[in-house]
Design a protein around this motif. Structure first.
Motif, PDB file in Angstrom:
ATOM      1  N   LYS A  11       6.854  -3.039   4.596  1.00  0.00           N
ATOM      2  CA  LYS A  11       7.969  -4.277   3.346  1.00  0.00           C
ATOM      3  C   LYS A  11       8.706  -3.709   3.845  1.00  0.00           C
ATOM      4  O   LYS A  11      10.085  -4.001   3.022  1.00  0.00           O
ATOM      5  CB  LYS A  11       7.429  -3.373   2.214  1.00  0.00           C
ATOM      6  N   THR A 118      -3.896   8.712   6.081  1.00  0.00           N
ATOM      7  CA  THR A 118      -3.951   7.682   6.682  1.00  0.00           C
ATOM      8  C   THR A 118      -4.893   6.821   7.380  1.00  0.00           C
ATOM      9  O   THR A 118      -5.243   5.361   7.165  1.00  0.00           O
ATOM     10  CB  THR A 118      -2.553   6.700   5.877  1.00  0.00           C
ATOM     11  N   ASP A 133      -2.720   0.760  -0.062  1.00  0.00           N
ATOM     12  CA  ASP A 133      -2.189   1.862  -1.103  1.00  0.00           C
ATOM     13  C   ASP A 133      -1.042   2.392  -1.321  1.00  0.00           C
ATOM     14  O   ASP A 133       0.335   2.319  -1.530  1.00  0.00           O
ATOM     15  CB  ASP A 133      -3.332   2.969  -1.801  1.00  0.00           C
ATOM     16  N   TYR A 134      -1.043   3.360  -0.321  1.00  0.00           N
ATOM     17  CA  TYR A 134       0.463   3.962   0.261  1.00  0.00           C
ATOM     18  C   TYR A 134       1.279   2.885   0.955  1.00  0.00           C
ATOM     19  O   TYR A 134       2.238   2.955   0.085  1.00  0.00           O
ATOM     20  CB  TYR A 134       0.223   5.168   1.580  1.00  0.00           C
ATOM     21  N   MET A 135       0.986   1.969   1.006  1.00  0.00           N
ATOM     22  CA  MET A 135       2.176   0.905   1.657  1.00  0.00           C
ATOM     23  C   MET A 135       2.672  -0.044   0.135  1.00  0.00           C
ATOM     24  O   MET A 135       3.216  -1.322   0.699  1.00  0.00           O
ATOM     25  CB  MET A 135       1.495  -0.102   3.142  1.00  0.00           C
ATOM     26  N   GLY A 136       1.528  -0.142  -0.390  1.00  0.00           N
ATOM     27  CA  GLY A 136       2.242  -1.191  -2.054  1.00  0.00           C
ATOM     28  C   GLY A 136       1.365  -2.647  -1.378  1.00  0.00           C
ATOM     29  O   GLY A 136       2.292  -3.971  -1.414  1.00  0.00           O
ATOM     30  N   ILE A 137       0.378  -2.739  -0.406  1.00  0.00           N
ATOM     31  CA  ILE A 137      -0.337  -4.346   0.361  1.00  0.00           C
ATOM     32  C   ILE A 137      -1.768  -3.953  -0.990  1.00  0.00           C
ATOM     33  O   ILE A 137      -2.669  -3.163  -0.066  1.00  0.00           O
ATOM     34  CB  ILE A 137      -0.022  -3.969   1.760  1.00  0.00           C
ATOM     35  N   ASP A 138      -1.817  -5.613  -0.548  1.00  0.00           N
ATOM     36  CA  ASP A 138      -2.716  -5.942  -1.878  1.00  0.00           C
ATOM     37  C   ASP A 138      -3.875  -5.874  -0.118  1.00  0.00           C
ATOM     38  O   ASP A 138      -3.534  -6.901   0.530  1.00  0.00           O
ATOM     39  CB  ASP A 138      -2.759  -7.321  -1.807  1.00  0.00           C
TER      40      ASP A 138
END
Length: 165
Positions: A11, A118, A133-138
């Motif tokens: 991101k 991870t 989750d760590y990356m904030g990606i679905d």
């Protein structure tokens, strides 16, 4: 039918050379890497052991279509072409057969280090922290079958736009 792909996902806002295939889907930058499961596993192992330090080789198969490269340096080559080595990104390999996940491997890298909690491989099982989750990606957005087809169209549209400038 089966499908497989490997890619770098982030991101982060970075400038990627036009010579490096890439695309954006929303705020997610994806850089496809032409390597298979064992190349990704080998890259993760080499990275963790520090054996990639000082290597400055190119992989001539990294952007070619067709057979997946078995060379773990394919990933290193892509990273050296971008501004991601000291940023946060995820390396992902995914394959399926008859719509059933087969091999999966991924890990998050942050500021030049792999976040071992991870790291997930089909052989080792899930890491203690979900890389997605760590990356904030679905994860469901990335695992969709049409994700790379849509993204490929977007990449070629961007190339066409650049040619017109």
């Amino acid at each position: 039918m089966g499908a497989s792909y490997s890619c770098i996902i982030t991101k982060e806002k970075v400038n990627i050379p036009a010579s490096v295939p890439h695309f954006y889907k929303g705020d997610i930058l994806t850089i496809p890497v032409n390597c298979g499961y064992w190349a990704v596993i080998s890259f993760l192992d080499l990275f963790e052991s520090g054996k990639l330090d000082g290597i400055d080789e190119q992989s001539d198969s990294v952007f070619k279509s067709g057979s997946e490269s078995k060379d773990p340096l394919s990933v290193l080559y892509v990273l050296k072409q971008t501004d991601l080595t000291l940023r946060r990104f995820m390396l992902l390999y995914y394959s399926e057969w008859a719509d059933v996940p087969d091999d999966v491997s991924y890990a998050v890298f942050d500021k030049g280090s792999i976040l071992s909690e991870t790291k997930t491989t089909s052989m080792d099982g899930a890491g203690s922290v979900s890389a997605f989750d760590y990356m904030g990606i679905d994860w469901s957005n990335v695992y969709r079958k049409d994700y790379f087809h849509e993204a490929s169209d977007e990449y070629f549209r961007l190339l066409d736009d650049q040619k017109r400038l």
